[in-house]
Design a protein around this motif. Structure first.
Motif, PDB file in Angstrom:
ATOM      1  N   TYR A  19      41.104  42.680  26.380  1.00  0.00           N
ATOM      2  CA  TYR A  19      40.569  41.611  27.226  1.00  0.00           C
ATOM      3  C   TYR A  19      40.718  41.921  28.714  1.00  0.00           C
ATOM      4  N   ILE A  20      41.693  42.787  29.040  1.00  0.00           N
ATOM      5  CA  ILE A  20      41.782  43.164  30.455  1.00  0.00           C
ATOM      6  C   ILE A  20      41.354  44.613  30.694  1.00  0.00           C
ATOM      7  N   VAL A  27      42.108  43.766  37.815  1.00  0.00           N
ATOM      8  CA  VAL A  27      42.300  42.520  37.083  1.00  0.00           C
ATOM      9  C   VAL A  27      42.979  41.497  37.982  1.00  0.00           C
ATOM     10  N   ARG A  28      43.942  41.968  38.769  1.00  0.00           N
ATOM     11  CA  ARG A  28      44.644  41.036  39.662  1.00  0.00           C
ATOM     12  C   ARG A  28      43.720  40.509  40.752  1.00  0.00           C
ATOM     13  N   ASN A  29      42.812  41.373  41.237  1.00  0.00           N
ATOM     14  CA  ASN A  29      42.022  40.965  42.416  1.00  0.00           C
ATOM     15  C   ASN A  29      40.527  40.846  42.154  1.00  0.00           C
ATOM     16  N   GLY A  30      40.106  41.242  40.969  1.00  0.00           N
ATOM     17  CA  GLY A  30      38.669  41.434  40.748  1.00  0.00           C
ATOM     18  C   GLY A  30      37.861  40.172  40.534  1.00  0.00           C
ATOM     19  N   LYS A  75      52.646  37.452  30.401  1.00  0.00           N
ATOM     20  CA  LYS A  75      53.768  36.979  31.226  1.00  0.00           C
ATOM     21  C   LYS A  75      54.593  38.188  31.693  1.00  0.00           C
ATOM     22  N   ALA A  76      54.862  39.098  30.759  1.00  0.00           N
ATOM     23  CA  ALA A  76      55.656  40.280  31.118  1.00  0.00           C
ATOM     24  C   ALA A  76      54.917  41.155  32.128  1.00  0.00           C
ATOM     25  N   MET A  77      53.583  41.104  32.068  1.00  0.00           N
ATOM     26  CA  MET A  77      52.791  41.901  33.022  1.00  0.00           C
ATOM     27  C   MET A  77      52.595  41.171  34.344  1.00  0.00           C
ATOM     28  N   ASN A  78      53.142  39.970  34.444  1.00  0.00           N
ATOM     29  CA  ASN A  78      52.947  39.116  35.630  1.00  0.00           C
ATOM     30  C   ASN A  78      51.484  38.776  35.865  1.00  0.00           C
ATOM     31  N   LEU A  79      50.766  38.577  34.799  1.00  0.00           N
ATOM     32  CA  LEU A  79      49.363  38.167  34.932  1.00  0.00           C
ATOM     33  C   LEU A  79      49.212  36.723  34.460  1.00  0.00           C
TER      34      LEU A  79
END
Ligand code: MSP
Length: 650
Positions: A237-238, A247-250, A277-281
């Motif tokens: 999904y990412i 993914v963080r900014n797109g 959560k562990a990936m901070n997403l």
């Protein structure tokens, strides 16, 4: 849903590449397509992802049996899904395969990052392993010593493995679910997940030793292990969106909707959420678990021979009828039962009678009374009642989409179809036409009739894109439904007076009783196992005529002979191992008088692949090889050019 950002991201599960696509897969994908198209009607930029899940034990096993490299195997198989999506008019913007480098790269990056940050650790493990489900169970999970999920036997396994520290996020996740009421839908499923989380959450084993399973993504920090197939698959999904930074900014992450079946809710709600959560997403806005389709009250299964094949349904009923039926028949979150009778019932009542009626009456009256051109609405305010019906339906329809209440949306749209038909009945244009006074009102009445049809066409677009486009074409509207947009419903006056109507397809003819019987027979015999039609036994006599439906029942495949040996104590029979792409078949063929076994290996043949297995001299034969014969000489049927193994022959 975050309507402000004008970007929308919807996903389906990625389907197991080994499975033959069936009604259940079609269901999730159509549902995702509907919301994607609806969002486009609202002016959103939509990312709509589907794909195939290509690693793991089952794929490795199937490839081994076929004696092919697993990559070759998945390269062959994944197109079946893509092909079906094209036929179902699915507007996905991407199709991800977990064997693609773009995916594997992101999986490795995420694993390394989580490992570096201490979210993944190595430990020794002892437990019970269900090979087909690729899942570990503890002693207390087992039911009568077997897998609690599938009931098959489990093996005791002790080994070192890598674990994701999922357990530490259990309470946080329960709190997230409680404070985000639309995160898990429908409500009943949310409560199931909360129930699951009320017990302590364990850590997740995310590796498999290569010695046991090699078909997977090697762990970047220990190449003796591959990644657990779910940990790999969920990342699609990412990974489809690009690098983690993208993914963080797109813009497309977090997803607005992950659509999944109820059977895979835990993996999404618990594994995937804690991984993010562990990936901070951030977590997706909604994970919606839909119900399952049964067929005539029974679970769909190969052994019951009741698997509903979407391609056959499309051939018989047309794609939009199926899309409509699947989402109209039952609430999306609940189980539903498929029957051809119910499908035909809906086609006749909702599509032929109601929608078909509105279309046919409108078009024919405009032709008759206005020379086939959209008339002028004039200054009349007379249309308010009709116009308001549509405008007031919009908020309800929007709400329906927020909740994925597809059946309610369709019900509401069909009230508008009824309103259009009622408007015609009440205004009775055929009477207006008769008098001079009436003639003055005729043009505005017919304009608003046509306008209600245009509005209906736009509203049904997400569900029935082809029908929607066809209706708009017939009304002379250029640019298609997305160009019209959803606001055109309340703005009204979308049609340009003077536009000429265009010829179009005949939409939704009624399925008459006689035709219904024929269809029923075709379908029943396709799934059950009727006796073969009478054939000519005498070479000089032509066989009794059969229908095209009978011919279509035959599943003929190009097969490649992998092994051949004469059957002991038989002069005629030879035992073959035949690769038909999807599986390997053992076939006993009466060709030994004309062919030496050695000459058969490597040859392409045509196999009747859906023949009921039978025993010949005590050996099971799973198909029939096609051959011709004259004067005792048997010649195998074949092609003058190579065709890929498993290709269909018609
Ligand atoms: N590969 C996993 C998903 C990984 S997602 C990161 C998988 N694949 S699947 O092919 O077995 O199933 C895909 C979807 O089809 C699931 O959502 C499942 O619920 C759905 N269906 C399978 N049979 C079904 C019915 N009979 N009815 C409705 N949907 C069903 O699981």
């Amino acid at each position: 849903m975050q309507d402000k950002r004008k970007k929308f991201y919807v996903t389906t599960p990625i389907y197991y590449v080994n499975d033959v696509p069936h009604l259940g897969h079609a269901y999730t994908t159509i549902a995702a397509d509907v919301i994607a198209r609806y969002k486009r009607l609202n002016g959103y930029e939509v990312s709509f992802l589907t794909g195939s899940d290509e690693h793991g034990q089952k794929v490795q096993q199937a490839a081994q049996e076929l004696k092919v490299d697993p990559q070759v195997h998945v390269d062959r198989l994944h197109t079946r899904f893509n092909d079906l999506w094209k036929r179902l008019n699915i507007s996905n913007t991407d199709f991800i395969r977990t064997t693609e480098e773009r995916h594997k790269k992101i999986v490795r990056e995420i694993l390394q990052d989580l490992f570096n940050r201490g979210e993944i650790y190595k430990d020794s493990y002892e437990g019970w392993y269900c090979m087909p489900d690729e899942r570990f169970w503890t002693e207390k999970d087992l039911v009568n010593g077997t897998c609690p999920e599938c009931g098959r036997s489990v093996d005791k396994i002790q080994e070192h493995n890598y674990f994701f520290k999922m357990g530490q996020y259990g309470e946080w996740l329960a709190e997230h679910i409680r404070t985000h009421p639309t995160f898990i839908q429908p409500e009943s499923r949310k409560n199931e997940v909360l129930g699951f989380l009320s017990k302590p959450l364990g850590d997740l084993c995310i590796s498999r030793p290569k010695s046991r399973l090699s078909w997977g993504i090697p762990l970047p920090f220990n190449a003796d292990y591959v990644t657990y197939v779910w940990f790999d698959a969920l990342i699609n999904y990412i990974s489809a969106l690009g690098s983690q930074d993208d993914v963080r900014n797109g813009g497309f992450w977090p997803a607005d909707f992950h659509l999944v079946g109820k059977d895979i809710l835990t993996t999404h709600a618990v594994y995937w959420s804690t991984m993010l959560k562990a990936m901070n997403l951030p977590l997706p806005s909604t994970i919606f678990a839909h119900g399952w389709w049964t067929v005539d009250g029974k679970k769909m299964s190969k052994s019951l021979r009741n698997v509903v094949e979407p391609n056959l349904l499309i051939d018989l009923f047309g794609v939009d009828s199926i899309r409509y039926f699947l989402l109209r028949e039952a609430p999306f979150g609940q189980d539903a039962d498929f029957s051809h009778k119910a499908l035909i019932g809906r086609i006749n009542s909702d599509l032929a009678n109601n929608l078909g009626n509105l279309l046919n009456r409108t078009v024919s009256m405009i032709k008759r009374y206005h020379d086939g051109k959209i008339p002028d609405p004039g200054e009349t305010t007379d249309c308010d009642s009709l116009k308001n019906e549509f405008a007031s339906a919009l908020p309800e329809i929007r709400k329906g989409y927020d909740e994925l209440a597809y059946n309610k949306i369709l019900e509401r749209i069909w009230k508008l179809v009824d309103a259009g038909n009622k408007w015609i009945d009440v205004k009775a244009p055929w009477n207006l036409f008769k008098t001079e006074e009436g003639q003055k009102e005729l043009a505005p009445v017919m304009y608003h009739t046509a306008e209600s049809l245009r509005a209906v066409a736009v509203l049904i677009y997400p569900f029935m894109p082809h029908t929607s486009e066809q209706i708009l074409i017939q009304l002379g509207v250029e640019g298609g439904p997305e160009n019209q947009g959803i606001d055109s419903i309340s703005n009204w006056y979308g049609l340009k007076p003077g536009t000429e109507l265009q010829k179009g397809e005949r939409l939704f003819p009624r399925i008459e009783e006689k035709q219904e019987q024929e269809i029923q027979q075709t379908l029943e015999s396709a799934s059950k196992d009727n006796a073969a039609p009478k054939t000519a036994e005498n070479q000089d006599e032509l066989g009794a005529p059969i229908s095209i439906e009978d011919v279509m029942k035959l599943d003929l495949r190009v097969g490649k002979i992998l092994e051949a040996e004469n059957v002991k104590k038989s002069k005629k029979l030879v035992k073959l191992k035949v690769d038909i792409g999807l599986e390997i078949r053992q076939v006993v063929a009466g060709i030994a008088t004309s062919y030496e076994p050695e000459a058969l290996v490597g040859r392409s043949i045509i196999l009747v692949a859906n023949l009921k297995p039978a025993k010949l001299m005590g050996i099971e034969s799973q198909g029939m090889v096609l051959a011709g014969s004259a004067d005792g000489n048997i010649v195998l049927a074949g092609f003058d050019q190579e065709l890929p193994t498993g290709a269909r022959v018609k």
